[in-house]
Motif scaffolding. Structure first.
Motif, PDB file in Angstrom:
ATOM      1  N   VAL A 441       2.838  53.813 -63.906  1.00 45.46           N
ATOM      2  CA  VAL A 441       2.448  52.544 -62.954  1.00 45.46           C
ATOM      3  C   VAL A 441       2.752  53.075 -61.474  1.00 45.46           C
ATOM      4  O   VAL A 441       1.890  52.798 -60.697  1.00 45.46           O
ATOM      5  N   LEU A 442       3.846  53.497 -61.184  1.00 39.62           N
ATOM      6  CA  LEU A 442       4.249  53.761 -59.783  1.00 39.62           C
ATOM      7  C   LEU A 442       3.261  54.998 -59.512  1.00 39.62           C
ATOM      8  O   LEU A 442       3.047  54.930 -58.268  1.00 39.62           O
ATOM      9  N   GLY A 443       3.313  55.866 -60.366  1.00 43.02           N
ATOM     10  CA  GLY A 443       2.612  56.954 -59.752  1.00 43.02           C
ATOM     11  C   GLY A 443       1.235  56.867 -59.603  1.00 43.02           C
ATOM     12  O   GLY A 443       0.692  57.584 -58.432  1.00 43.02           O
ATOM     13  N   LEU A 444       0.663  55.898 -60.159  1.00 41.10           N
ATOM     14  CA  LEU A 444      -0.674  55.591 -59.910  1.00 41.10           C
ATOM     15  C   LEU A 444      -0.928  54.984 -58.473  1.00 41.10           C
ATOM     16  O   LEU A 444      -1.843  55.320 -57.632  1.00 41.10           O
ATOM     17  N   ILE A 445       0.093  54.038 -58.041  1.00 38.65           N
ATOM     18  CA  ILE A 445       0.201  53.405 -56.935  1.00 38.65           C
ATOM     19  C   ILE A 445       0.277  54.427 -55.880  1.00 38.65           C
ATOM     20  O   ILE A 445      -0.428  54.505 -54.710  1.00 38.65           O
ATOM     21  N   ILE A 446       1.170  55.481 -56.225  1.00 38.90           N
ATOM     22  CA  ILE A 446       1.481  56.355 -55.058  1.00 38.90           C
ATOM     23  C   ILE A 446       0.086  57.265 -54.794  1.00 38.90           C
ATOM     24  O   ILE A 446      -0.240  57.613 -53.791  1.00 38.90           O
ATOM     25  N   TYR A 447      -0.518  57.595 -56.112  1.00 39.02           N
ATOM     26  CA  TYR A 447      -1.768  58.411 -55.998  1.00 39.02           C
ATOM     27  C   TYR A 447      -2.905  57.686 -55.155  1.00 39.02           C
ATOM     28  O   TYR A 447      -3.531  58.071 -54.319  1.00 39.02           O
ATOM     29  N   PHE A 448      -3.152  56.399 -55.409  1.00 35.87           N
ATOM     30  CA  PHE A 448      -4.144  55.720 -54.753  1.00 35.87           C
ATOM     31  C   PHE A 448      -3.756  55.502 -53.360  1.00 35.87           C
ATOM     32  O   PHE A 448      -4.610  55.310 -52.226  1.00 35.87           O
TER      33      PHE A 448
END
Length: 457
Positions: A441-448
């Motif tokens: 979840v947090l990785g997707l936020i970082i990516y976007f």
């Protein structure tokens, strides 16, 4: 004579020994009994644990009486229950009375109440009192696993008197290798090994060989902590004392090994995102296996839906730069693996005492540095892949995001067990599946977020 054809496949002449289960299923009880007679107790017990309850009970009844008790003590609780169910009253009473008190107490703690009551009713008064005493200690404590039958030596004895005492009472106890030494009030003052006594002169006082201030535990302390202490100190037996420091038992090496095996089994199950079950993997029902995993997968599925929510929130960015979607599996998969590695290492270090909650700052520094090194190496590889499948700007976003996600995964995986331990939660509970979900979840936020800053989408 014709020479053999080198292309012809040779026929194997090896004869495979049938398993005990196979012999029982086809009704060859005579051969099954011979099989049991020719194998050690632990191997027979493992074979019984693999069978269905009815077949296991049949196979157990074929054992010779002197062999049966040793096999029974090695069985899983579910198999022990199946064996006890088919015993007649007198046979049942004689059998449970012959069990070691510590083995009997642990068995009773895991059997259904109806079977446990039958076991207690079948004991002699002395054995019932001893078993009740062990059951009075908290579940999972050293008191539940200790043997209360101990040869205790007074510190005033000579070697000759001590050996005479060992010969007089030693036949009724589980171990005589480690002999606790006590003062006149029964307080532990030290230990002496049987080897030292046997090799010493008869007139030498026992006090000359006593190892003072030996490692010991209180009966209410966790059995796993006591077992780890035995491993660290290379002990065969560990004295167990009451609140007044009086010797009340010994934790033996085989029981400590059982404690550690059980703890590691539970940790492995929780790290994999399921509950541990009692019994052999090959004998447990598929329904029970599914149920033990289902109760964990459902909440994790709910948390995983957050990744869908995050992706939905950045739908416009994905529409504007469709190439970003290609690398989502790569990013969250890598982040989850890095987090799992860190979590597994930290849970293991906590279990064996290499790391404590007070080491949180040092763990943070080490995992952050590890995450940076992994992120730089993997990020460079990801940039190369990004150039192939997209353009340089997207490749840069992927590489930078992967660096940050690796750091995130290492920190979450390394610190979560420490935080759990600090608040009294089993560190294994915040293991691989939980860490992976959080990092996803947090990785997707970082990516976007990185994509929004670099690409302006």
């Amino acid at each position: 004579m014709n020479s053999p054809d080198p292309k012809q496949t040779p026929v194997s002449t090896e004869v495979h020994e049938p398993t005990l289960r196979t012999l029982i299923v086809r009704g060859d009880l005579g051969t099954a009994q011979e099989w049991e007679r020719g194998h050690p107790p632990w191997e027979v017990a493992d074979s019984l644990d693999r069978m269905e309850p009815k077949a296991a009970a049949t196979a157990f009844r074929l054992l010779e009486s002197e062999h049966a008790l040793e096999v029974f003590e090695e069985l899983k609780p579910s198999t022990q229950e199946a064996v006890l169910d088919v015993m007649r009253d007198q046979e049942f009473r004689d059998f449970v009375d012959a069990l070691a008190p510590d083995d009997r107490a642990r068995m009773l703690g895991e059997l259904p109440s109806a079977v446990a009551q039958r076991v207690l009713a079948g004991l002699s008064p002395a054995e019932r009192e001893m078993t009740a005493t062990l059951l009075g200690y908290p579940e999972g404590s050293a008191g539940r696993y200790m043997t209360p039958q101990v040869v205790v030596l007074a510190e005033s004895l000579s070697v000759a008197s001590a050996l005479e005492h060992v010969r007089a009472v030693g036949k009724d106890v589980e171990t005589i290798y480690t002999l606790p030494v006590v003062d006149v009030d029964g307080h532990l003052t030290g230990v002496v090994s049987l080897r030292e006594l046997v090799l010493a002169a008869d007139d030498v006082p026992v006090s000359e060989f006593v190892v003072t201030d030996p490692p010991h535990v209180h009966a209410t302390e966790p059995a796993e902590r006591a077992a780890r202490l035995m491993v660290d100190a290379n002990l065969l037996d560990l004295p167990v004392v009451d609140p007044a420091e009086r010797v009340i038992g010994l934790l033996t090496y085989d029981d400590a090994d059982e404690v550690i095996e059980r703890a590691e089994t539970e940790d492995a199950a929780r790290q994999g995102g399921s509950n541990a079950w009692a019994g052999h993997y090959m004998a447990v029902s598929v329904l029970k296996m599914a149920r033990s995993r289902f109760v964990w997968v459902v909440p994790l599925l709910g948390v995983s839906l957050l990744t869908v929510t995050v992706a939905y929130g950045f739908e416009e960015a994905l529409e504007e730069e469709a190439a970003l979607a290609i690398f989502i599996p790569l990013l969250i998969g890598t982040g989850g693996k890095v987090g799992t590695q860190a979590s597994s290492a930290c849970v293991r270090a906590l279990a064996i005492g290499e790391v404590r909650p007070s080491d949180a700052l040092r763990v943070t520094a080490r995992e952050c540095a590890t995450g940076v090194l992994l992120g730089v190496g993997l990020g460079l590889l990801a940039i190369g892949a990004g150039v192939i499948f997209a353009d340089l700007s997207v490749a840069f976003v992927v590489g930078l995001s992967l660096l940050l996600i690796c750091v995130l995964g290492a920190l979450v995986g390394g610190l979560s067990p420490l935080v759990a331990k600090r608040f009294g939660v089993d560190p294994a509970l915040v293991s691989a599946p939980v860490v992976t979900t959080v990092v996803d979840v947090l990785g997707l936020i970082i990516y976007f977020v990185v994509a929004s800053i670099v690409l302006g989408v």
